[in-house]
Design a protein around this motif. Structure first.
Motif, PDB file in Angstrom:
ATOM      1  N   TYR A  62       0.828  -1.208   0.000  1.00 21.78           N
ATOM      2  CA  TYR A  62       0.000   0.000   0.000  1.00 21.78           C
ATOM      3  C   TYR A  62       0.865   1.261   0.000  1.00 21.78           C
ATOM      4  O   TYR A  62       0.553   2.250   0.662  1.00 21.78           O
ATOM      5  N   GLY A  63       1.964   1.184  -0.740  1.00 22.36           N
ATOM      6  CA  GLY A  63       2.830   2.349  -0.878  1.00 22.36           C
ATOM      7  C   GLY A  63       3.796   2.574   0.266  1.00 22.36           C
ATOM      8  O   GLY A  63       4.602   3.508   0.231  1.00 22.36           O
ATOM      9  N   LEU A  64       3.757   1.748   1.294  1.00 18.93           N
ATOM     10  CA  LEU A  64       4.643   1.909   2.440  1.00 18.93           C
ATOM     11  C   LEU A  64       5.854   0.988   2.309  1.00 18.93           C
ATOM     12  O   LEU A  64       5.715  -0.205   2.035  1.00 18.93           O
ATOM     13  N   PHE A  65       7.040   1.530   2.525  1.00 20.64           N
ATOM     14  CA  PHE A  65       8.274   0.745   2.428  1.00 20.64           C
ATOM     15  C   PHE A  65       8.333  -0.316   3.523  1.00 20.64           C
ATOM     16  O   PHE A  65       8.001  -0.047   4.679  1.00 20.64           O
ATOM     17  N   THR A  66       8.720  -1.517   3.147  1.00 20.08           N
ATOM     18  CA  THR A  66       8.931  -2.562   4.152  1.00 20.08           C
ATOM     19  C   THR A  66      10.373  -3.037   4.153  1.00 20.08           C
ATOM     20  O   THR A  66      11.042  -2.984   5.174  1.00 20.08           O
ATOM     21  N   ARG A  67      10.883  -3.471   2.990  1.00 19.13           N
ATOM     22  CA  ARG A  67      12.277  -3.919   2.962  1.00 19.13           C
ATOM     23  C   ARG A  67      12.761  -4.026   1.524  1.00 19.13           C
ATOM     24  O   ARG A  67      11.966  -4.008   0.582  1.00 19.13           O
ATOM     25  N   ILE A  68      14.070  -4.156   1.366  1.00 21.97           N
ATOM     26  CA  ILE A  68      14.676  -4.356   0.053  1.00 21.97           C
ATOM     27  C   ILE A  68      15.079  -5.823  -0.082  1.00 21.97           C
ATOM     28  O   ILE A  68      15.709  -6.390   0.825  1.00 21.97           O
ATOM     29  N   ILE A  69      14.705  -6.426  -1.187  1.00 20.19           N
ATOM     30  CA  ILE A  69      15.056  -7.820  -1.463  1.00 20.19           C
ATOM     31  C   ILE A  69      16.165  -7.841  -2.508  1.00 20.19           C
ATOM     32  O   ILE A  69      16.021  -7.246  -3.582  1.00 20.19           O
ATOM     33  N   THR A  70      17.260  -8.509  -2.177  1.00 19.78           N
ATOM     34  CA  THR A  70      18.404  -8.600  -3.086  1.00 19.78           C
ATOM     35  C   THR A  70      18.507 -10.025  -3.628  1.00 19.78           C
ATOM     36  O   THR A  70      18.531 -10.987  -2.863  1.00 19.78           O
TER      37      THR A  70
END
Length: 211
Positions: A62-70
């Motif tokens: 919903y447009g909110l940052f959670t984490r970056i997946i590499t």
């Protein structure tokens, strides 16, 4: 004469010819059936699908940052190794929208491919999937055009062999749990995949699946 003379030479020859034709026709029908069955077996449908690729991807809800997946090439190598070693003992299923119900295909092999995305060479995990009739229809009718992978970052098997109880009486496993790293556990036909710039599903290979 108002009756047939069954001993007449002409009638004998005619009957003999009819019997001969009937036998030939039966043998030809058998050959056609065997050929049709053989051709059907050789016409299984296989599709090469780009499943995931290297890069960094923003996971948000919903447009909110959670984490970056590499995703790096080492992960892709581990995906392939674990599949080849059958770390997941069951066949890997292709479903729709990650609903984990009906199967529309089964994963047969994994490999690495490379191509540029936005001017940068990326490594792709590519799977060869054997598609059943229902799955082929979904793809040919363009009900689904994209793919979404299911995987665990650090897979462990669910079966344990020895247990004990903790101070609260809860049963726990004895000894260390073995972890296998990144492992493919499934895949789904979708239309809004998480990983961008993947090829649409449309490359159909007819044959034994080896090509």
């Amino acid at each position: 004469k108002d009756y047939w003379d069954l001993n007449a030479p002409d009638l004998k020859n005619m009957v003999k010819n009819i019997v001969s034709l009937m036998k030939t026709s039966l043998y030809e029908e058998d050959d056609v059936e065997e050929k049709t069955e053989s051709e059907t077996k050789s016409k299984d449908t296989y599709i090469n699908i780009e499943m995931i690729r290297t890069g960094k991807f923003l996971r948000s809800y919903y447009g909110l940052f959670t984490r970056i997946i590499t995703i790096d090439e080492e992960m892709i190598d581990t995906f392939i190794k674990n599949f080849n070693n059958k770390i997941v003992p069951e066949d890997i299923q292709l479903d729709t929208e990650h609903n984990r119900s009906e199967a529309y295909g089964w994963l047969k092999s994994l490999s690495k491919t490379y191509r540029e995305v936005d001017g940068i060479e990326r490594c792709f995990l590519t799977g060869k999937w054997k598609i059943n009739k229902a799955g082929k229809k979904l793809i040919e009718d363009e009900m689904y055009k994209q793919f979404s992978i299911e995987f665990q970052h650090n897979y462990s098997k669910s079966e344990i062999y020895e247990t004990t109880k903790d101070p609260n009486g809860q049963e726990i496993p004895i000894g260390p749990i073995t972890y296998f790293g990144p492992t493919v556990t499934g895949g789904a036909l979708v239309n809004r995949p998480f990983i961008p710039n993947m090829k649409s599903i449309k490359c159909v290979v007819v044959g034994d699946g080896k090509s």
